[in-house]
Design a protein around this motif. Structure first.
Motif, mmCIF file in Angstrom:
data_model
loop_
_atom_site.group_PDB
_atom_site.id
_atom_site.type_symbol
_atom_site.label_atom_id
_atom_site.label_comp_id
_atom_site.label_asym_id
_atom_site.label_seq_id
_atom_site.Cartn_x
_atom_site.Cartn_y
_atom_site.Cartn_z
ATOM 1 N N LEU A 87 -6.228 -5.985 -1.327
ATOM 2 C CA LEU A 87 -5.581 -5.612 -0.064
ATOM 3 C C LEU A 87 -6.577 -5.257 1.036
ATOM 4 O O LEU A 87 -6.398 -5.595 2.202
ATOM 5 N N TRP A 88 -7.624 -4.551 0.655
ATOM 6 C CA TRP A 88 -8.574 -4.038 1.654
ATOM 7 C C TRP A 88 -9.530 -5.135 2.141
ATOM 8 O O TRP A 88 -10.191 -4.974 3.157
ATOM 9 N N LEU A 113 -2.834 -5.781 -4.928
ATOM 10 C CA LEU A 113 -3.306 -4.464 -4.502
ATOM 11 C C LEU A 113 -4.835 -4.404 -4.492
ATOM 12 O O LEU A 113 -5.441 -3.834 -3.587
ATOM 13 N N LEU A 139 5.229 -1.647 -9.987
ATOM 14 C CA LEU A 139 4.954 -2.888 -9.260
ATOM 15 C C LEU A 139 4.881 -4.058 -10.237
ATOM 16 O O LEU A 139 4.622 -3.881 -11.421
ATOM 17 N N ALA A 187 0.840 -1.204 0.000
ATOM 18 C CA ALA A 187 0.000 0.000 0.000
ATOM 19 C C ALA A 187 0.874 1.253 0.000
ATOM 20 O O ALA A 187 0.595 2.225 -0.711
ATOM 21 N N VAL A 204 -15.173 1.647 -3.538
ATOM 22 C CA VAL A 204 -14.626 0.305 -3.765
ATOM 23 C C VAL A 204 -15.218 -0.677 -2.750
ATOM 24 O O VAL A 204 -15.599 -1.793 -3.094
ATOM 25 N N ARG A 205 -15.348 -0.222 -1.518
ATOM 26 C CA ARG A 205 -15.895 -1.088 -0.472
ATOM 27 C C ARG A 205 -17.399 -1.305 -0.634
ATOM 28 O O ARG A 205 -17.979 -2.164 0.021
ATOM 29 N N ILE A 220 -0.035 0.000 -12.021
ATOM 30 C CA ILE A 220 1.084 0.703 -11.393
ATOM 31 C C ILE A 220 2.371 0.148 -11.978
ATOM 32 O O ILE A 220 2.749 -0.986 -11.704
ATOM 33 N N PRO A 232 -13.159 7.461 -3.516
ATOM 34 C CA PRO A 232 -13.011 6.244 -4.331
ATOM 35 C C PRO A 232 -12.834 4.996 -3.470
ATOM 36 O O PRO A 232 -13.440 3.957 -3.740
ATOM 37 N N GLU A 233 -12.006 5.105 -2.413
ATOM 38 C CA GLU A 233 -11.724 3.918 -1.607
ATOM 39 C C GLU A 233 -12.970 3.436 -0.860
ATOM 40 O O GLU A 233 -13.085 2.251 -0.533
ATOM 41 N N GLN A 281 1.510 5.848 -7.551
ATOM 42 C CA GLN A 281 0.308 6.222 -8.308
ATOM 43 C C GLN A 281 -0.873 6.357 -7.350
ATOM 44 O O GLN A 281 -1.699 5.443 -7.252
ATOM 45 N N ALA A 326 2.321 1.604 -3.520
ATOM 46 C CA ALA A 326 1.289 1.969 -4.495
ATOM 47 C C ALA A 326 0.881 3.435 -4.316
ATOM 48 O O ALA A 326 0.783 4.190 -5.279
ATOM 49 N N ARG A 337 -7.190 -6.536 -11.697
ATOM 50 C CA ARG A 337 -7.029 -5.946 -10.369
ATOM 51 C C ARG A 337 -8.394 -5.613 -9.763
ATOM 52 O O ARG A 337 -8.624 -5.803 -8.574
ATOM 53 N N GLU A 358 -3.677 7.902 -7.398
ATOM 54 C CA GLU A 358 -5.047 7.777 -7.912
ATOM 55 C C GLU A 358 -5.417 6.315 -8.161
ATOM 56 O O GLU A 358 -6.503 5.865 -7.785
ATOM 57 N N ILE A 359 -4.497 5.570 -8.765
ATOM 58 C CA ILE A 359 -4.786 4.159 -9.005
ATOM 59 C C ILE A 359 -4.893 3.414 -7.679
ATOM 60 O O ILE A 359 -5.751 2.546 -7.510
ATOM 61 N N ALA A 360 -4.035 3.781 -6.739
ATOM 62 C CA ALA A 360 -4.101 3.137 -5.425
ATOM 63 C C ALA A 360 -5.485 3.346 -4.814
ATOM 64 O O ALA A 360 -6.096 2.418 -4.290
ATOM 65 N N ARG A 361 -5.998 4.587 -4.895
ATOM 66 C CA ARG A 361 -7.341 4.872 -4.373
ATOM 67 C C ARG A 361 -8.383 3.997 -5.047
ATOM 68 O O ARG A 361 -9.259 3.434 -4.396
ATOM 69 N N LEU A 362 -8.289 3.921 -6.391
ATOM 70 C CA LEU A 362 -9.271 3.148 -7.145
ATOM 71 C C LEU A 362 -9.147 1.656 -6.834
ATOM 72 O O LEU A 362 -10.059 0.881 -7.117
ATOM 73 N N ALA A 363 -8.018 1.252 -6.270
ATOM 74 C CA ALA A 363 -7.868 -0.139 -5.859
ATOM 75 C C ALA A 363 -8.305 -0.327 -4.409
ATOM 76 O O ALA A 363 -8.227 -1.424 -3.876
ATOM 77 N N GLY A 364 -8.734 0.763 -3.765
ATOM 78 C CA GLY A 364 -9.261 0.645 -2.410
ATOM 79 C C GLY A 364 -8.291 1.031 -1.308
ATOM 80 O O GLY A 364 -8.611 0.904 -0.125
ATOM 81 N N VAL A 365 -7.091 1.496 -1.676
ATOM 82 C CA VAL A 365 -6.113 1.884 -0.649
ATOM 83 C C VAL A 365 -6.526 3.219 -0.017
ATOM 84 O O VAL A 365 -6.847 4.172 -0.744
ATOM 85 N N ARG A 366 -6.541 3.272 1.304
ATOM 86 C CA ARG A 366 -6.830 4.540 1.986
ATOM 87 C C ARG A 366 -5.555 5.380 1.972
ATOM 88 O O ARG A 366 -4.743 5.359 2.903
ATOM 89 N N VAL A 367 -5.409 6.137 0.884
ATOM 90 C CA VAL A 367 -4.133 6.784 0.600
ATOM 91 C C VAL A 367 -3.749 7.811 1.675
ATOM 92 O O VAL A 367 -2.587 7.884 2.076
#
Ligand SMILES: Nc1ncnc2c1ncn2[C@@H]1O[C@H](COP(=O)(O)OP(=O)(O)O)[C@@H](O)[C@H]1O
Ligand SMILES: [Mg+2]
Lengths: 297, 236
Positions: free
Chosen positions: B103-104, B100, B92, A173, B75-76, B89, B71-72, A180, A176, B148, A182-191
């Motif tokens: 992950l959540w 990734l 990676l 996390a 996603v949930r 990314i 967004p996050e 990136q 990521a 992903r 924005e992509i991290a956010r779209l993948a659900g990462v709480r940036v």
């Protein structure tokens, strides 16, 4: 023997530069901020460690206390300073410079606070192990048990870093969000959270550097300023983006400066740091470990 | 109505990129949003995935508002967005990009299962797991970006021009995979495309927009055969 001993001393001081460089690179990667306040965060943490040492005489308690303090100060700096700035400023030249100026302000603020609390005079605390050099037969080298401990501690920190960043979800996390967001956010990462954790880890790492370096120097509100500069030089040598680069950059600088101090002149060490930096940037403008780009990126 | 967009307007400063847009999609449908360059497609998806705040209007997914959420958080709620430009990314590895996406999630057993399913859907990714994502071809990147999202077990999947810049045979592969997947899983898909023909072929529903405004919506089959739409918006 003289060469080997100089080399070892270089590795020892280089380890500390590496730790500082790691702290700076972590913050740079997670929020794109050149964090001048790192010297302040580390000094405040080190003073708290000093407080523990003067009360308990226990260096091994002081280190974790300083680390926790460093982490908390780092997290607060991000939450109270960087996050609101990033939220309010969306574009323009101010976007890049405002956070940097803010960290300079924070550095000044922390120094003043530390000065008000502990005064401006030089404090000293003793290393947990001997600072007398090892003796082989009839020769004593400058490299001491404490230098060995510094190198060992730095290695432990780096192994933990490598493990966290390469093998854990938090590390993924963190990377990521750094590369990136924005992509991290779209993948659900709480940036936002992950960035604050990056600042906290950086704060703890800077605190270790402060607690390790202080027995060899002394403690005052600006006693870590030189370390900040050398940390930046190390980080840039390593390409600013790379954690391994920060470590290697610190070691190169440490060994280079030790050689110059020993064989050329003690007064040349500081300018020599910049000569090393500029030479490396001319040969490799992205730093030794600057980001590689793949296909059409 | 599973996805309901009502009177949605989105500005970029003075530019009214999306104006008063209303449409809806039913559970399990694949809807294609068709429009030329600059029609407002990307802007629409960015608002629906929390990357951009709309000026006015509403958007709901199963009666929960999608507006004003990050967004996050979306996603949930099962809402996943494959943004434009084959967004993986690059630094990676393929494996890390996939990881990734999960992950959540707490259910790590199901994350592993979903990852296996992605590798069955896109076998090429399985051969490249240890490679950095920037060594992939455009088509492989798009597969990775979709993969992903699938690891997160989406309920609404939004894709921004997945076919852009890809060879026809790769487009065919990706669209077929998408169509099979949603028929198998009941996934709802909002597919944004300039490539009207490929998209409408697999879509249940079509939504045509131009310069930020709705032009037509209806069954994909009817839109394909509408001569006025063909000439003006579908490009054939
Ligand atoms: N970040 C932005 N800033 C300013 N204007 C933008 C921005 N993004 C898109 N636009 C404008 O909004 C309109 C719609 O763009 P976009 O949503 O990207 O369309 P599409 O994806 O259908 O090609 C265009 O006029 C475009 O120039
Ligand atoms: Mg677009």
């Amino acid at each position: 023997m003289r060469l080997l001993s100089t080399f070892l001393i270089g590795v020892s001081s280089g380890s500390i530069y590496s730790l500082m460089a790691l702290a700076l690179v972590l913050v740079w990667r997670s929020t794109r901020v050149v964090n001048f306040a790192q010297a302040g965060q580390a000094i405040a943490s080190t003073y708290l460690g000093y407080l523990v040492i003067t009360h308990t005489n226990n260096y091994w308690l002081a280190l974790p206390v300083a680390m926790v303090a460093g982490a908390v100060i780092g997290a607060l700096a991000d939450i109270a300073l960087i996050r609101p700035l990033n939220r309010r400023i969306k574009s323009g030249p101010v976007l890049e410079i405002a956070p940097v100026i803010a960290t300079l302000g924070l550095l000044g603020l922390i120094r003043s606070l530390v000065g008000m609390i502990w005064g401006g005079d030089l404090k000293q605390y003793r290393a947990p192990v001997s600072i007398n050099g090892f003796t082989f037969g009839h020769t004593t080298i400058p490299f001491s048990r404490f230098n060995l401990l510094i190198v060992f501690t730095a290695i432990v920190v780096m192994v933990i870093f490598a493990f966290v960043f390469q093998r854990t979800g938090l590390g993924l996390a963190l990377r990521a969000a750094a590369f990136q967001p924005e992509i991290a956010r779209l993948a659900g990462v709480r940036v936002d959270l992950v960035r604050t954790i990056g600042w906290a880890i950086a704060g703890a790492t800077g605190a270790i550097a402060g607690v390790l370096v202080t027995p060899s120097t002394s403690l005052s509100p600006n006693s870590l300023d030189l370390l900040l500069v050398l940390g930046f030089v190390s980080a840039v040598i390593g390409g600013l983006e790379s954690l391994i680069g920060a470590v290697i950059g610190g070691l190169i600088l440490g060994i280079g400066l030790a050689l110059i101090l020993e064989y050329v002149s003690t007064s040349l060490a500081f300018p020599a740091a910049f000569v090393v930096l500029i030479l490396i940037l001319i040969v490799k403008p992205a730093g030794l470990f600057g980001m590689k780009r793949g296909r059409d990126a | 109505m599973t996805l309901q967009v009502t009177n949605l307007s989105i500005n970029h400063d003075a530019i009214e990129a999306v104006q008063d847009l209303t449409f809806s999609i039913n559970e399990g449908e694949l809807a294609a949003v068709i429009g030329a360059n600059g029609a407002g497609k990307t802007t629409l998806l960015r608002a629906l995935s929390g990357l951009k705040n709309p000026k006015s209007g509403s958007a709901t997914w199963r009666d929960n508002s999608m507006i004003g959420k990050r967004p996050e958080d979306l996603v949930r709620m099962g809402i996943l967005h494959v943004s434009d430009g084959k967004t993986v990314i690059p630094e990676l590895t393929v494996k890390e990009n996939l990881a990734l996406g999960g992950l959540w999630r707490k259910d790590k057993t199901d994350v592993a299962k979903a990852t296996t399913e992605v590798l069955e859907l896109f076998p090429k990714l399985g051969q490249r797991l240890a490679q950095r994502a920037d060594t992939l071809s455009g088509g492989e990147r798009q597969m990775l970006a979709i993969g992903r999202c699938l690891v997160a077990r989406p309920e609404l999947l939004m894709l921004d021009e997945p076919s852009l810049g890809l060879a026809p045979i790769i487009i065919e592969q990706i669209f077929t995979a998408l169509n099979d997947l949603r028929k198998r899983t009941g996934l709802t898909v909002l597919l944004v495309e300039q490539n009207a023909m490929s998209a409408l072929e697999i879509a249940d529903k079509g939504i045509i927009i131009n310069l930020g405004k709705l032009v037509a919506q209806g069954a994909a089959r009817d839109l394909i055969n509408d001569p006025t739409l063909q000439a003006a918006y579908l490009g054939y």
